[in-house]
Design a protein around this motif. Structure first.
Motif, PDB file in Angstrom:
ATOM      1  N   ASN A  99      -4.966   4.435  42.922  1.00 20.42           N
ATOM      2  CA  ASN A  99      -3.740   5.218  42.763  1.00 20.42           C
ATOM      3  C   ASN A  99      -3.869   6.652  43.298  1.00 20.42           C
ATOM      4  N   ARG A 100      -5.012   6.963  43.928  1.00 13.30           N
ATOM      5  CA  ARG A 100      -5.217   8.314  44.466  1.00 13.30           C
ATOM      6  C   ARG A 100      -5.610   8.246  45.937  1.00 13.30           C
ATOM      7  N   ALA A 101      -5.171   9.264  46.657  1.00 12.58           N
ATOM      8  CA  ALA A 101      -5.549   9.378  48.065  1.00 12.58           C
ATOM      9  C   ALA A 101      -5.843  10.836  48.377  1.00 12.58           C
ATOM     10  N   MET A 102      -6.902  11.060  49.115  1.00 12.16           N
ATOM     11  CA  MET A 102      -7.234  12.405  49.594  1.00 12.16           C
ATOM     12  C   MET A 102      -6.479  12.595  50.906  1.00 12.16           C
ATOM     13  N   ILE A 103      -5.678  13.644  50.973  1.00 14.35           N
ATOM     14  CA  ILE A 103      -4.867  13.941  52.156  1.00 14.35           C
ATOM     15  C   ILE A 103      -5.474  15.149  52.868  1.00 14.35           C
ATOM     16  N   LYS A 104      -5.695  15.017  54.162  1.00 17.09           N
ATOM     17  CA  LYS A 104      -6.233  16.105  54.975  1.00 17.09           C
ATOM     18  C   LYS A 104      -5.109  16.681  55.826  1.00 17.09           C
ATOM     19  N   ILE A 105      -4.961  18.006  55.766  1.00 20.13           N
ATOM     20  CA  ILE A 105      -3.989  18.704  56.609  1.00 20.13           C
ATOM     21  C   ILE A 105      -4.775  19.370  57.728  1.00 20.13           C
ATOM     22  N   GLU A 106      -4.567  18.886  58.942  1.00 13.09           N
ATOM     23  CA  GLU A 106      -5.231  19.477  60.098  1.00 13.09           C
ATOM     24  C   GLU A 106      -4.322  20.540  60.703  1.00 13.09           C
ATOM     25  N   ASP A 107      -4.885  21.703  60.933  1.00 12.30           N
ATOM     26  CA  ASP A 107      -4.110  22.812  61.474  1.00 12.30           C
ATOM     27  C   ASP A 107      -3.806  22.556  62.944  1.00 12.30           C
TER      28      ASP A 107
ATOM     29  N   GLN B  46       2.019  29.215  60.878  1.00 11.36           N
ATOM     30  CA  GLN B  46       1.698  29.806  62.179  1.00 11.36           C
ATOM     31  C   GLN B  46       0.370  30.560  62.193  1.00 11.36           C
ATOM     32  N   LEU B  47      -0.502  30.322  61.206  1.00 12.86           N
ATOM     33  CA  LEU B  47      -1.815  30.952  61.167  1.00 12.86           C
ATOM     34  C   LEU B  47      -2.883  29.923  61.492  1.00 12.86           C
ATOM     35  N   ALA B  48      -3.878  30.326  62.256  1.00  9.00           N
ATOM     36  CA  ALA B  48      -5.024  29.451  62.509  1.00  9.00           C
ATOM     37  C   ALA B  48      -5.847  29.395  61.232  1.00  9.00           C
ATOM     38  N   GLN B  49      -6.035  28.186  60.703  1.00  8.33           N
ATOM     39  CA  GLN B  49      -6.751  28.014  59.441  1.00  8.33           C
ATOM     40  C   GLN B  49      -7.654  26.799  59.527  1.00  8.33           C
ATOM     41  N   SER B  50      -8.657  26.772  58.651  1.00 10.83           N
ATOM     42  CA  SER B  50      -9.501  25.592  58.576  1.00 10.83           C
ATOM     43  C   SER B  50      -8.689  24.461  57.947  1.00 10.83           C
ATOM     44  N   ASP B  51      -9.178  23.224  58.117  1.00 11.90           N
ATOM     45  CA  ASP B  51      -8.484  22.079  57.539  1.00 11.90           C
ATOM     46  C   ASP B  51      -8.409  22.234  56.027  1.00 11.90           C
ATOM     47  N   ARG B  52      -7.333  21.718  55.452  1.00 10.06           N
ATOM     48  CA  ARG B  52      -7.129  21.791  54.006  1.00 10.06           C
ATOM     49  C   ARG B  52      -6.931  20.375  53.472  1.00 10.06           C
TER      50      ARG B  52
ATOM     51  N   GLY C 296     -10.896  35.767  64.064  1.00  6.78           N
ATOM     52  CA  GLY C 296     -11.296  34.522  63.419  1.00  6.78           C
ATOM     53  C   GLY C 296     -11.543  34.636  61.930  1.00  6.78           C
ATOM     54  N   ILE C 297     -10.792  35.488  61.244  1.00 13.03           N
ATOM     55  CA  ILE C 297     -11.053  35.698  59.823  1.00 13.03           C
ATOM     56  C   ILE C 297     -10.540  34.565  58.937  1.00 13.03           C
ATOM     57  N   GLU C 298      -9.883  33.595  59.512  1.00 10.42           N
ATOM     58  CA  GLU C 298      -9.375  32.466  58.726  1.00 10.42           C
ATOM     59  C   GLU C 298     -10.441  31.406  58.485  1.00 10.42           C
ATOM     60  N   TYR C 299     -11.631  31.601  59.037  1.00  4.66           N
ATOM     61  CA  TYR C 299     -12.682  30.595  58.958  1.00  4.66           C
ATOM     62  C   TYR C 299     -13.942  31.169  58.317  1.00  4.66           C
ATOM     63  N   TYR C 300     -14.850  30.282  57.947  1.00  3.38           N
ATOM     64  CA  TYR C 300     -16.170  30.692  57.467  1.00  3.38           C
ATOM     65  C   TYR C 300     -16.998  31.195  58.644  1.00  3.38           C
ATOM     66  N   PHE C 301     -17.895  32.127  58.364  1.00  2.47           N
ATOM     67  CA  PHE C 301     -18.792  32.660  59.378  1.00  2.47           C
ATOM     68  C   PHE C 301     -20.089  33.074  58.690  1.00  2.47           C
ATOM     69  N   THR C 302     -21.225  32.740  59.292  1.00  2.00           N
ATOM     70  CA  THR C 302     -22.517  33.188  58.758  1.00  2.00           C
ATOM     71  C   THR C 302     -23.341  33.798  59.873  1.00  2.00           C
ATOM     72  N   VAL C 303     -24.202  34.730  59.473  1.00  2.00           N
ATOM     73  CA  VAL C 303     -25.132  35.355  60.406  1.00  2.00           C
ATOM     74  C   VAL C 303     -26.378  35.758  59.617  1.00  2.00           C
ATOM     75  N   ASP C 304     -27.540  35.637  60.246  1.00  2.00           N
ATOM     76  CA  ASP C 304     -28.794  36.063  59.639  1.00  2.00           C
ATOM     77  C   ASP C 304     -29.055  37.519  60.005  1.00  2.00           C
ATOM     78  N   VAL C 305     -29.413  38.316  59.002  1.00  2.00           N
ATOM     79  CA  VAL C 305     -29.777  39.714  59.205  1.00  2.00           C
ATOM     80  C   VAL C 305     -31.273  39.822  58.917  1.00  2.00           C
ATOM     81  N   VAL C 306     -32.035  40.254  59.927  1.00  2.00           N
ATOM     82  CA  VAL C 306     -33.492  40.258  59.845  1.00  2.00           C
ATOM     83  C   VAL C 306     -34.001  41.608  60.344  1.00  2.00           C
ATOM     84  N   THR C 307     -34.948  42.191  59.611  1.00  2.00           N
ATOM     85  CA  THR C 307     -35.579  43.428  60.095  1.00  2.00           C
ATOM     86  C   THR C 307     -36.817  43.087  60.912  1.00  2.00           C
ATOM     87  N   GLU C 308     -37.141  44.010  61.833  1.00  2.00           N
ATOM     88  CA  GLU C 308     -38.295  43.809  62.711  1.00  2.00           C
ATOM     89  C   GLU C 308     -38.976  45.160  62.932  1.00  2.00           C
ATOM     90  N   ASP C 309     -40.301  45.160  62.819  1.00  2.00           N
ATOM     91  CA  ASP C 309     -41.053  46.393  63.018  1.00  2.00           C
ATOM     92  C   ASP C 309     -40.857  46.957  64.416  1.00  2.00           C
TER      93      ASP C 309
END
Length: 173
Positions: free
Chosen positions: A36-44, A12-18, A77-90
């Motif tokens: 003899n191998r298969a990659m299985i994707k679990i979609e939330d 019952q948690l929102a998660q990225s695909d596994r 939205g802490i169940e997912y990846y998140f990126t942000v750029d931090v930039v200084t400006e005069d």
């Protein structure tokens, strides 16, 4: 042909695909072959919840403190990846004179909710008590969510308190 059923538990948690690998081994008298191998994707099945980011920093910092610490916090939205750029400006404060320029991409892993960014300050011998210099910290290019509007630009005012040499006490033994 045989069917293999694999039970997937829903938490019952929102998660990225596994993903996981399913491997067939030891088929007895049967020949498995080269595949003899298969990659299985679990979609939330829970809805995606984008990250929301807030940021805090002191409004006034003395350059003698050596740094400004900016705290970034995710509130959703802490169940997912998140990126942000931090930039200084005069502003009236200048890079390489009052602070060191910062250009950094901050990445939150799933379930990480807080990060800090340190911006080095340059302390000099010119006394500036009235916080008359400032620079900005910009949060740009968010991926995986949004930065709250009032946190996209933080203004940091700088003071530079230089001790008065007439008040320095020397301990002579």
């Amino acid at each position: 042909m045989k069917t293999v059923n694999i039970k997937i538990n829903d938490n019952q948690l929102a998660q990225s695909d596994r993903y996981f690998v399913f491997t067939l081994v030891d088929a007895g008298d049967a020949h498995i072959g080269d595949f003899n191998r298969a990659m299985i994707k679990i979609e939330d099945d829970e809805p995606y919840v984008p990250s929301e980011l807030t940021a805090q920093a002191p409004e006034v910092v003395d350059k003698g403190d050596g740094k400004v610490v900016v705290t970034l916090r995710r509130t959703a939205g802490i169940e997912y990846y998140f990126t942000v750029d931090v930039v200084t400006e005069d502003g009236s404060a200048r890079k390489d004179e009052d602070y060191l320029e910062t250009r950094q991409t901050v990445t939150f892993q799933p379930k990480e909710f807080e990060k800090t960014v340190e911006i080095p300050l340059i302390h000099n011998d010119v006394q500036e008590l009235n916080a008359d210099k400032s620079f900005r910290v910009l949060l740009q290019n968010p991926k995986g969510g949004e930065v709250e509007e009032d946190c996209r630009t933080l203004t940091i005012a700088l003071t530079n308190k230089v001790p008065d040499p007439s008040y320095v006490r020397v301990n002579s033994e």
